[in-house]
Structures are given as structure tokens and as C-alpha cells.
Design a protein around this motif. Structure first.
Motif, PDB file in Angstrom:
ATOM      1  N   TYR A 110      12.818   3.998   0.559  1.00  0.00           N
ATOM      2  CA  TYR A 110      12.846   5.086  -0.194  1.00  0.00           C
ATOM      3  C   TYR A 110      11.745   5.161  -1.362  1.00  0.00           C
ATOM      4  CZ  TYR A 110      17.848   4.340   0.817  1.00  0.00           C
ATOM      5  OH  TYR A 110      18.742   4.592   1.832  1.00  0.00           O
ATOM      6  N   ALA A 111      11.120   4.550  -1.041  1.00  0.00           N
ATOM      7  CA  ALA A 111       9.483   4.181  -2.281  1.00  0.00           C
ATOM      8  C   ALA A 111       9.332   5.935  -2.742  1.00  0.00           C
ATOM      9  CB  ALA A 111       8.240   3.319  -2.465  1.00  0.00           C
ATOM     10  N   GLU A 112       9.052   6.142  -1.375  1.00  0.00           N
ATOM     11  CA  GLU A 112       8.660   7.512  -0.878  1.00  0.00           C
ATOM     12  C   GLU A 112       9.788   9.168  -1.492  1.00  0.00           C
ATOM     13  OE1 GLU A 112       9.963  10.841   0.551  1.00  0.00           O
ATOM     14  OE2 GLU A 112      10.861   9.518   2.402  1.00  0.00           O
ATOM     15  N   ARG A 113      10.905   8.810  -1.632  1.00  0.00           N
ATOM     16  CA  ARG A 113      12.274   9.485  -2.132  1.00  0.00           C
ATOM     17  C   ARG A 113      12.092   9.072  -3.207  1.00  0.00           C
ATOM     18  NH1 ARG A 113      16.218   8.739   2.816  1.00  0.00           N
ATOM     19  NH2 ARG A 113      13.523   8.379   4.002  1.00  0.00           N
ATOM     20  N   ALA A 114      12.180   7.414  -3.835  1.00  0.00           N
ATOM     21  CA  ALA A 114      12.935   7.562  -5.648  1.00  0.00           C
ATOM     22  C   ALA A 114      11.512   8.257  -6.166  1.00  0.00           C
ATOM     23  CB  ALA A 114      12.852   6.604  -5.375  1.00  0.00           C
ATOM     24  N   THR A 115      10.588   8.426  -6.050  1.00  0.00           N
ATOM     25  CA  THR A 115       9.112   8.805  -6.746  1.00  0.00           C
ATOM     26  C   THR A 115       9.038  10.422  -6.596  1.00  0.00           C
ATOM     27  OG1 THR A 115       8.088   6.756  -6.679  1.00  0.00           O
ATOM     28  CG2 THR A 115       6.834   8.221  -7.635  1.00  0.00           C
ATOM     29  N   LYS A 170       3.544  -2.476  -9.064  1.00  0.00           N
ATOM     30  CA  LYS A 170       4.835  -1.607  -8.540  1.00  0.00           C
ATOM     31  C   LYS A 170       5.357  -1.445  -9.612  1.00  0.00           C
ATOM     32  CE  LYS A 170       4.026  -2.758  -3.911  1.00  0.00           C
ATOM     33  NZ  LYS A 170       3.572  -2.248  -3.288  1.00  0.00           N
ATOM     34  N   HIS A 171       5.233  -2.454 -10.871  1.00  0.00           N
ATOM     35  CA  HIS A 171       6.102  -1.666 -11.597  1.00  0.00           C
ATOM     36  C   HIS A 171       6.602  -0.195 -11.790  1.00  0.00           C
ATOM     37  CE1 HIS A 171       7.671  -2.997 -15.938  1.00  0.00           C
ATOM     38  NE2 HIS A 171       7.112  -1.961 -15.986  1.00  0.00           N
ATOM     39  N   ARG A 172       5.824   0.665 -11.407  1.00  0.00           N
ATOM     40  CA  ARG A 172       6.683   1.945 -11.481  1.00  0.00           C
ATOM     41  C   ARG A 172       6.948   1.958 -10.705  1.00  0.00           C
ATOM     42  NH1 ARG A 172       2.169   5.476 -13.889  1.00  0.00           N
ATOM     43  NH2 ARG A 172       0.151   4.053 -14.441  1.00  0.00           N
ATOM     44  N   LEU A 173       6.816   1.924  -9.012  1.00  0.00           N
ATOM     45  CA  LEU A 173       7.676   1.695  -7.851  1.00  0.00           C
ATOM     46  C   LEU A 173       8.975   0.988  -8.165  1.00  0.00           C
ATOM     47  CD1 LEU A 173       9.089   2.457  -5.083  1.00  0.00           C
ATOM     48  CD2 LEU A 173       7.869   0.106  -4.642  1.00  0.00           C
ATOM     49  N   ALA A 174       9.273  -0.221  -8.477  1.00  0.00           N
ATOM     50  CA  ALA A 174      10.966  -0.859  -9.270  1.00  0.00           C
ATOM     51  C   ALA A 174      11.587   0.336 -10.295  1.00  0.00           C
ATOM     52  CB  ALA A 174       9.950  -1.663  -9.532  1.00  0.00           C
ATOM     53  N   ARG A 175      10.503   0.174 -11.178  1.00  0.00           N
ATOM     54  CA  ARG A 175      11.830   1.362 -12.475  1.00  0.00           C
ATOM     55  C   ARG A 175      12.209   2.769 -11.485  1.00  0.00           C
ATOM     56  NH1 ARG A 175       7.514   2.371 -16.982  1.00  0.00           N
ATOM     57  NH2 ARG A 175       6.847   3.694 -15.444  1.00  0.00           N
ATOM     58  N   VAL A 206       8.168  -9.121  -7.998  1.00  0.00           N
ATOM     59  CA  VAL A 206       8.473  -9.637  -9.825  1.00  0.00           C
ATOM     60  C   VAL A 206       8.980  -8.838 -10.607  1.00  0.00           C
ATOM     61  CG1 VAL A 206       6.888 -10.057 -11.226  1.00  0.00           C
ATOM     62  CG2 VAL A 206       6.082 -11.395  -9.092  1.00  0.00           C
ATOM     63  N   SER A 207       8.658  -7.379 -10.030  1.00  0.00           N
ATOM     64  CA  SER A 207       8.948  -6.151 -10.922  1.00  0.00           C
ATOM     65  C   SER A 207      10.109  -5.781 -11.220  1.00  0.00           C
ATOM     66  CB  SER A 207       8.400  -4.814 -11.063  1.00  0.00           C
ATOM     67  OG  SER A 207       6.913  -5.167 -10.613  1.00  0.00           O
ATOM     68  N   GLU A 208      10.694  -6.186  -9.870  1.00  0.00           N
ATOM     69  CA  GLU A 208      12.300  -5.509  -9.915  1.00  0.00           C
ATOM     70  C   GLU A 208      13.328  -6.629 -10.689  1.00  0.00           C
ATOM     71  OE1 GLU A 208      12.334  -2.905  -5.771  1.00  0.00           O
ATOM     72  OE2 GLU A 208      12.712  -5.542  -5.612  1.00  0.00           O
ATOM     73  N   ALA A 209      12.947  -7.637 -10.259  1.00  0.00           N
ATOM     74  CA  ALA A 209      13.635  -8.963 -11.219  1.00  0.00           C
ATOM     75  C   ALA A 209      13.332  -9.214 -12.628  1.00  0.00           C
ATOM     76  CB  ALA A 209      13.057 -10.318 -11.034  1.00  0.00           C
ATOM     77  N   TYR A 210      12.595  -8.676 -12.914  1.00  0.00           N
ATOM     78  CA  TYR A 210      12.273  -7.943 -14.578  1.00  0.00           C
ATOM     79  C   TYR A 210      13.316  -6.813 -14.851  1.00  0.00           C
ATOM     80  CZ  TYR A 210       9.784  -5.125 -18.399  1.00  0.00           C
ATOM     81  OH  TYR A 210       9.483  -4.546 -19.833  1.00  0.00           O
ATOM     82  N   PHE A 211      13.482  -5.642 -13.985  1.00  0.00           N
ATOM     83  CA  PHE A 211      13.899  -4.588 -14.545  1.00  0.00           C
ATOM     84  C   PHE A 211      15.621  -5.414 -14.126  1.00  0.00           C
ATOM     85  CE2 PHE A 211      10.861  -1.966 -14.157  1.00  0.00           C
ATOM     86  CZ  PHE A 211      10.701  -1.635 -14.757  1.00  0.00           C
ATOM     87  N   ALA A 212      15.848  -5.847 -13.761  1.00  0.00           N
ATOM     88  CA  ALA A 212      16.993  -6.552 -13.019  1.00  0.00           C
ATOM     89  C   ALA A 212      17.876  -7.040 -14.563  1.00  0.00           C
ATOM     90  CB  ALA A 212      17.239  -7.514 -11.780  1.00  0.00           C
TER      91      ALA A 212
END
Length: 342
Positions: free
Chosen positions: A141-146, A42-47, A75-81
């Protein structure tokens, strides 16, 4: 972009299959996404979700960011936030592993737990409205954000890393579906490249994705005990038309395969990785039986340390009524003989 530069790739492991498999012309690879800084696929997705929201003007200085998640994405989104200095709130089911809750909090996020996994969407939307924040909404948004054509996607990475292997173009990519974004990325990418690779999605018990793919009603779907994959509804990011095959995997089989992976390779992973492995070994045995040569790539989604109190705990399995015995026998036989009896 500095994070992208530091974490551009993850390891691709070739699984050393036992004697007898070598002459079959079938090879199995694991793309280890647990080596990202936040420990999961999920790190890639969160970014991508953060970049998408920032570039669309949805996130600015001081914006409170909200997400509905089963844990790893949060977890990954909290990192980027934290990296951006933004408040973050994760709306998660109370059944989420305590290790994941602690990881979100360690990154500076706050967890809002709900009793029913199906409530996470509305609660996240309500919290975002109340604080005039932004709901990232990974499931839409997972499929359109990537950028599925490339730009450091997991699909591009796999194909580049496979380029010097005996069968450089995978016959099969095997993935699970949480948002549906990973299967959408792979499915679009292989079509974009004109590759003959097929995409198989493995789905755990009580998930809505498999019934939706088969054109059946998803009413009564409860989500999944396998964290990170399986949902109570077919999410907007799931694109069935770019999926070539779907396989249902019992929860006990997923956990059995997670433990099997550690016993055979020493790799500790979560049960969603077990779901992937169970499906990949089944396809490997089918290829061997038909005399088809080629490579299969699947994913290590996250590290097993996140599940010390659930999938790795025998008492928890008894509580859940999960008996691994029969599925472990299927896996051991497949490994040693190349025959699938599941």
C-alpha cells in the motif's frame, strides 16, 4: 493532522563540494528525513498508511495494528499507534538492529521476531487474522496510500525547497527501494509536473528489485544486509515504469559511503543513506565528465545512532566479511577529482 502541521518539512542541505567542482555546474543536495519525530524517511509513509486505513474503515477504536517491517517503518507506525491509543505489533527479522527493536518498544509497540526475513509477510497476516486486527502491509500500500500529486509528499517538498537554487529543477533524484513507495512518489510527481527530472533507484546486494527491473528472475534473492532497502521479492509498491535508471551498490560500498558522509560533512546516517550517496556521487561524476550542468537530490534516510552495533562497529563488519577499503578509495577520488573509478 496536528502531526502533519508540526512536521511539515525537513531540511534540504546543499553539500559543499571541493574546489574544482564549483566550475563543473554540478550540485548535490541531501534531503534530511532523519529530522522527523521518529527519526526516518518512514515517518511520512507511516502517517499515510494510518490515514489510508482509517479512511477506508480498516482501523477503528481498539484495532490491533500489525506490520511487517525491517525496523524504521515499525518505529514510525508504533508512534502513530501510541498517538491513537492502539496496540501495535511489528513483525521483523531477528537480524534487525537492537536499537530499532528498542525504539519500537519505547513507543509502546511489541516486536515479533522471525528467523527468515521472507517470513514477515505471512506471519504478519496470520497475527492480524488471529486478533481480528489490521495488517497495514506497507509493501503493497505504500504507493497508493501516498498522494503523489502533492499534499506534503517528499517530492513536493523537494521541488519547493529547490525553487531558489541555481538549478531548481533537479536533473536526478536518487533513492533506494524498500517498499518502492518513494521512487513511485517521485516518478509519478515529475511526470505530473512535466519536469525533465530523472529518477534513479540504487539497490543493495541480494535484493530482488534490480533483477526485476532488468527483467531477470528474482529467485534466490535474500533481501539485504542494508536495513530499510532491498527485499527478497519485488514488492507490489515498486513501479519500474516510473524509474529511469537502476544502479546496483555493493553492501561494503554502502557502509563505506555512510562513514565517508560523516567524515566529510559531520552528518551521521545509516547505511541506506550510504547507498544513496554512493549512487548520487557516481551520477555527479558522470555529469561532470559529460559537461552536463544540473542538480542531484538524494535522501538522508535515518540517523546513524540506530546502527551502533552493526554498520558503525568494525567487529561486525569483519564478521560479515565486509572490507570497505576499495570503496572508500573510489569515494575519496570522486570527491577530490570528480572522477569515478568504481
Amino acid at each position: 493532522m496536528a502531526d502533519t502541521n508540526r512536521t511539515a518539512d525537513t531540511h534540504l542541505h546543499r553539500v559543499a563540494l571541493p574546489d574544482g567542482w564549483d566550475v563543473s555546474g554540478v550540485e548535490l543536495y541531501l534531503k534530511d528525513e532523519s529530522t522527523h519525530p521518529t527519526g526516518s524517511l518512514k515517518h511520512r509513509l507511516a502517517r499515510s498508511l494510518f490515514l489510508y486505513a482509517i479512511c477506508n474503515g480498516e482501523i477503528g477504536p481498539g484495532t490491533t495494528v500489525i506490520e511487517a517491517s525491517s525496523g524504521s517503518t515499525a518505529v514510525s507506525e508504533a508512534y502513530f499507534a501510541r498517538m491513537l491509543g492502539l496496540p501495535f505489533v511489528a513483525v521483523m527479522s531477528r537480524t534487525t538492529s537492537p536499537e530499532k527493536v528498542a525504539m519500537v518498544e519505547r513507543e509502546g509497540g511489541r516486536c515479533h521476531l522471525v528467523a527468515d526475513a521472507g517470513e514477515v509477510y505471512d506471519v504478519a497476516r496470520r497475527l492480524a487474522d488471529e486478533c481480528e486486527g489490521h495488517y497495514l502491509d506497507q509493501f503493497t500500500y505504500a504507493e497508493r496510500a501516498t498522494d503523489w500529486r502533492g499534499n506534503n509528499t517528499i517530492a513536493e517538498s523537494v521541488f519547493e525547497q529547490m525553487s531558489l537554487e541555481p538549478h531548481p529543477i533537479p536533473a536526478w533524484i536518487v533513492v533506494g527501494a524498500g517498499t518502492g513507495g518513494t521512487s513511485a512518489t517521485f516518478g509519478r510527481y515529475v511526470r505530473f509536473r512535466g519536469a525533465p527530472t530523472r529518477v534513479a533507484v540504487v539497490d543493495p546486494e541480494n535484493s530482488a528489485f534490480l533483477p526485476a527491473y532488468q527483467g531477470r528472475s528474482t529467485a534466490g534473492s535474500r533481501g539485504s544486509r542494508i536495513e530499510g532497502i532491498g527485499r527478497p521479492r519485488a514488492e507490489p509498491s515498486f513501479l519500474p515504469r516510473v524509474v529511469d535508471r537502476m544502479l546496483g551498490v555493493p553492501d561494503a560500498a554502502s557502509v563505506a559511503a555512510m562513514r565517508f558522509l560523516h567524515d566529510r560533512t559531520g552528518m551521521r546516517a545509516g547505511a541506506s543513506t550510504g547507498t544513496n550517496l554512493y549512487g548520487a556521487l557516481r551520477i555527479a561524476c558522470e555529469m561532470r565528465a559529460s559537461g552536463t550542468h544540473g542538480s542531484i537530490v538524494t535522501l538522508v534516510c535515518d540517523h546513524g545512532e540506530r546502527y551502533a552495533h552493526t554498520y558503525a562497529d568494525d567487529a561486525w563488519l569483519v564478521e560479515q566479511g565486509l572490507d570497505l577499503t576499495a570503496y572508500r578509495e573510489v569515494l575519496d577520488r570522486a570527491w577530490l577529482t570528480g572522477e569515478w573509478t568504481g
